[in-house]
Each structure stands twice: as C-alpha cells, then as structure tokens.
Design a protein around this motif. Structure first.
Motif, short mmCIF file in Angstrom:
data_model
loop_
_atom_site.label_atom_id
_atom_site.label_comp_id
_atom_site.label_asym_id
_atom_site.label_seq_id
_atom_site.Cartn_x
_atom_site.Cartn_y
_atom_site.Cartn_z
N GLN A 174 0.65 -1.26 0.03
CA GLN A 174 -0.03 -0.12 -0.19
C GLN A 174 0.92 1.28 0.09
O GLN A 174 0.31 2.38 -0.16
N ASP A 175 2.01 1.18 0.05
CA ASP A 175 3.17 2.19 0.05
C ASP A 175 3.14 2.76 -1.17
O ASP A 175 2.96 1.93 -2.31
N GLY A 176 3.43 4.04 -1.40
CA GLY A 176 3.79 4.75 -2.91
C GLY A 176 5.24 4.31 -3.26
O GLY A 176 5.89 3.65 -2.45
N PRO A 177 5.34 4.52 -4.59
CA PRO A 177 6.86 4.38 -5.24
C PRO A 177 7.85 5.14 -4.32
O PRO A 177 7.63 6.06 -3.75
N THR A 178 8.84 4.41 -3.92
CA THR A 178 10.00 4.83 -3.08
C THR A 178 10.85 6.07 -3.95
O THR A 178 10.73 5.87 -5.03
N ILE A 179 11.10 7.28 -3.22
CA ILE A 179 11.42 8.14 -3.81
C ILE A 179 13.23 8.48 -3.41
O ILE A 179 13.52 8.12 -2.43
N GLY A 180 13.92 8.61 -4.44
CA GLY A 180 15.32 8.89 -4.20
C GLY A 180 15.63 10.40 -3.98
O GLY A 180 15.26 11.14 -5.06
N LEU A 181 16.67 10.77 -3.12
CA LEU A 181 17.00 12.16 -2.95
C LEU A 181 18.31 11.94 -3.03
O LEU A 181 19.07 11.47 -1.99
N LEU A 182 19.41 12.46 -3.93
CA LEU A 182 20.60 12.48 -3.88
C LEU A 182 21.26 14.15 -3.50
O LEU A 182 20.79 15.09 -4.20
N LEU A 183 21.88 14.18 -2.67
CA LEU A 183 22.53 15.31 -2.04
C LEU A 183 24.04 15.37 -2.32
O LEU A 183 25.10 14.62 -2.11
N CYS A 184 24.28 16.54 -2.92
CA CYS A 184 25.97 16.61 -3.34
C CYS A 184 26.24 17.90 -3.06
O CYS A 184 25.41 19.19 -2.89
N LYS A 185 27.48 18.44 -3.12
CA LYS A 185 28.10 19.43 -2.70
C LYS A 185 27.75 20.58 -3.62
O LYS A 185 27.70 21.73 -3.65
N SER A 186 27.56 20.29 -5.08
CA SER A 186 27.42 21.04 -6.13
C SER A 186 26.83 20.18 -7.33
O SER A 186 26.95 18.98 -7.26
N LYS A 187 26.21 21.01 -8.19
CA LYS A 187 25.77 20.41 -9.29
C LYS A 187 25.71 21.45 -10.51
O LYS A 187 25.46 22.56 -10.22
N ASN A 188 25.89 20.91 -11.62
CA ASN A 188 25.47 21.67 -13.08
C ASN A 188 23.86 21.48 -13.20
O ASN A 188 23.73 20.37 -13.75
N LYS A 189 23.26 22.40 -13.23
CA LYS A 189 21.70 22.21 -13.34
C LYS A 189 21.23 21.52 -14.50
O LYS A 189 20.34 20.75 -14.59
N VAL A 190 21.86 22.05 -15.62
CA VAL A 190 21.33 21.28 -16.88
C VAL A 190 21.86 19.90 -17.00
O VAL A 190 21.14 19.15 -17.61
N VAL A 191 23.03 19.76 -16.50
CA VAL A 191 23.56 18.08 -16.44
C VAL A 191 22.56 17.46 -15.69
O VAL A 191 22.02 16.14 -16.07
N ALA A 192 22.02 17.85 -14.45
CA ALA A 192 20.93 17.24 -13.49
C ALA A 192 19.83 17.02 -14.19
O ALA A 192 19.26 15.84 -14.31
N GLU A 193 19.36 17.88 -15.14
CA GLU A 193 17.91 17.86 -15.70
C GLU A 193 18.20 16.87 -16.92
O GLU A 193 17.15 16.13 -16.97
N TYR A 194 19.28 16.91 -17.77
CA TYR A 194 19.59 15.75 -18.62
C TYR A 194 19.40 14.25 -17.98
O TYR A 194 18.87 13.52 -18.87
N ALA A 195 20.02 14.36 -16.80
CA ALA A 195 20.12 12.80 -16.10
C ALA A 195 19.04 12.44 -15.73
O ALA A 195 18.75 11.14 -15.97
N LEU A 196 18.07 13.22 -15.61
CA LEU A 196 16.69 12.73 -15.02
C LEU A 196 15.64 12.63 -15.99
O LEU A 196 14.63 11.82 -15.83
N ARG A 197 15.77 13.06 -17.19
CA ARG A 197 14.84 13.34 -17.88
C ARG A 197 14.23 12.06 -18.45
O ARG A 197 13.09 11.84 -18.62
#
Length: 347
Positions: free
Chosen positions: A283-306
C-alpha cells in the motif's frame, strides 16, 4: 490497625483507562482555553492598532499620543502586560500590515503574539509574510523555529530541487513530493567544514537527527543509517533511509561529497528498486530517491533525470552558513549550546 487510604488501595478494573481518558480531556480543555485567550488577545491588539491608525490619520494625532496612551492603559490595567509604547507601535504596525479583519480573525489569530512580531520584524513583503504564517500554523512551529525558517530562507529553497517527479509520479503526489524537497539543504548546524567526507556528514546528520529532521521538513521519519540490502547474496548499504508520512512512501537519501555526476543516479535507482522489492508495503507509494551533493550543474542534472522512470531528486547541501557577518557573530555555536545544556543538566 488502621485501614489503608483509598489512594493506596488497588485501583478497580478499568480505572487506569478512565484516568488516562480524563487526563486527555483536561489537557485538551487547557489547550483550547489557551488558544481562546490568545485569539482574543491578538484580536484586541489588532483593534487597538487599527484605532491608533485611524485616529492618527483622521485627527492628525502625532506619535506622542502613543506614549500617553501607554501610560493611561497601564494605569487603568496595572496587572496586564503588553501596553508599553513599543508594543502599541507593534499593534499599529500589525493592523497596517494586515488590514483585512476577517483574515486576522480566521487565520492569524491562531498564532501567538510573539509569532506576529517575528513576521513583522523580519518580512517586509506581505506575500512572503503570508506564506510563513500559513506554514507556522500548518506545522505548529514555535517562535524560534519560525525565526530560524525565515532566516534560512525556507520559502526560497522549497520546491526548487531538480526532480523528475512530474514524469514519474501521479499529479497530486508529484506536487507534494516536489514541495517536500528543498535546494539547497543547510547543514551548518553540524559544525563541519567543506572538507568533510561523505561518511563524516552522514554520521553527523544522524547524531543531530532532530536538527536534520527539522531541515528536511514536516512528514519525514527517520528509519535508519547504512541500511542493509541483500540482493542475490551481495550486500549493499543505503546511506540514510526515511519514511514520509504524507507521501506514504520510503525516501532513500544518498550523500555525495563532490559535484553531481550522472552515474550517481544509477546507484540510487538500484537502491529504489531494492527497497520497492524488499521493504515497501504493497500500500506504500513508489520509493523516492534524493541525491545530496556539494554542487551540481543544473542542466546536467536535468538531462540525467529526463528519461529516468524512477522518482528522483537532486539537491545541493551547504555545510557553512552564509549569514550576514553581524548575525554570525551573535549566534551561539553548536559547542556553546551543548555546553550550556550540559551545565543545566548538572545543576
């Protein structure tokens, strides 16, 4: 031989449950009475502030009338606090900031007066003030927590992480999940420097789990650190595992000490698959993942998730506070607070 007092005799069957019920009723009545008193006080202060504004505008009374009013009210009501010139000026500012009486009655009267002062002192923008007032009511923040959330700019950080929730979760759950994630997360309460390693940060977060939960936000419940997953006889360990009470799902948090890399999501996605298969209730919803990093390139992150089907979020963390210098020097350090608490426990 004298009889035992009634209070020392064994309680009859069912008495303990009845007593517990009565205690709950009494506590509830006390809370309602406190809220009712606070509501009337806030409304009274708003009405006084409105009257001061109106009379100063219509009759041209200057600022000195507040000094006189403060003296006369304290003379008439010597047992009541709150009629200092400074507080009367706050009442005027309160009425000026919130001109809608119905909103004050229905919403703001739920917050104690000192919460109102924090909103007035620290937030000049009405829209932002409204947002923090609503959150304080929703989450029952103390004044200190409210001030901390304002000073760490919670509103600006909420819902700003790079995620794919809109593609991987149903609409309602997607919106709630996105609002549950911040960017950046502030870990300055750990007292660590930017050179701290991933495991150092993880261990410190668990040691300060109360502060960590406060920074994560409402709904997060801590499940464990270095949680073991046995997959085909091989052992894997999740950095931090949480359960979100509103989303009704597990949240896997992985910490990376450097800049975000797309390959980090492969490991995190694997953990989500394993948690869904081995830990999650049907009955639980899908597990969510949260990656915490010191820095990120927002565009690279968006492409990686797309094109990733798993619900994932990427956010930065900050170990050092970026507070104005005068405020930094006025705040006690974690060590000072801990020493103070230890001193109180010893006395």
């Amino acid at each position: 031989m004298s009889e035992r007092p009634d209070a020392l005799r064994p309680a009859p069957e069912g008495y303990a449950d009845w007593l517990a019920e009565l205690k709950n009723r009494i506590h509830g009545a006390q809370q309602r009475a406190t809220l009712a008193v606070n509501r009337e006080l806030v409304l009274l202060y708003w009405q006084i502030g409105r009257d001061i504004l109106a009379r100063q505008a219509q009759q041209g009374w200057g600022a000195k009338v507040i000094e006189r009013l403060a003296h006369d009210l304290r003379t008439a009501f010597p047992q009541m606090k709150g009629f200092s010139p400074r507080n009367l000026k706050y009442m005027r500012a309160f009425a000026e900031a919130w001109p809608d009486e119905s909103f004050v009655q229905e919403v703001l009267a739920q917050l104690p007066w000192y919460h109102q002062l924090a909103l007035l002192d620290k937030l000049p923008d009405p829209k932002t003030r409204h947002w923090y007032a609503a959150k304080a009511i929703e989450h029952n923040w103390s004044r200190n927590v409210l001030v901390m959330q304002i000073e760490t700019r919670l509103r600006e950080r909420t819902g700003t992480a790079v995620t794919n929730f809109d593609l991987s979760l149903p609409k309602l759950q997607s919106d709630l999940a996105r609002e549950s994630i911040k960017d950046p997360y502030r870990f300055d309460f750990l007292g660590l420097t930017d050179e701290a390693q991933e495991r150092d940060i993880e261990t410190a977060l668990v040691q300060h789990v109360t502060d960590f939960l406060l920074e994560l936000g409402a709904g997060f419940a801590f499940v464990g650190q270095q949680v073991l997953l046995d997959v085909g006889g091989d052992e894997f360990f999740i950095d931090l595992l949480f359960y979100h009470l509103k989303l009704r799902c597990y949240v896997v948090i992985e910490i990376k000490g450097g800049k975000f890399k797309p390959e980090h999501l492969g490991q995190l996605g694997f953990y989500l698959t394993a948690v869904d298969a081995q830990v999650k209730h049907p009955q639980d919803g899908p597990t969510i993942g949260l990656l915490l990093c010191k820095s990120k390139n927002k565009v690279v992150a968006e492409y990686a998730l797309r094109d990733n089907a798993r619900p994932l979020g990427i956010a930065e963390y900050k170990l050092l506070a970026s507070l104005p210098e005068p405020l930094q020097t006025s705040l006690p350090s974690i060590e000072q607070i801990e020493r103070e608490l230890e001193g109180k426990q010893e006395t």
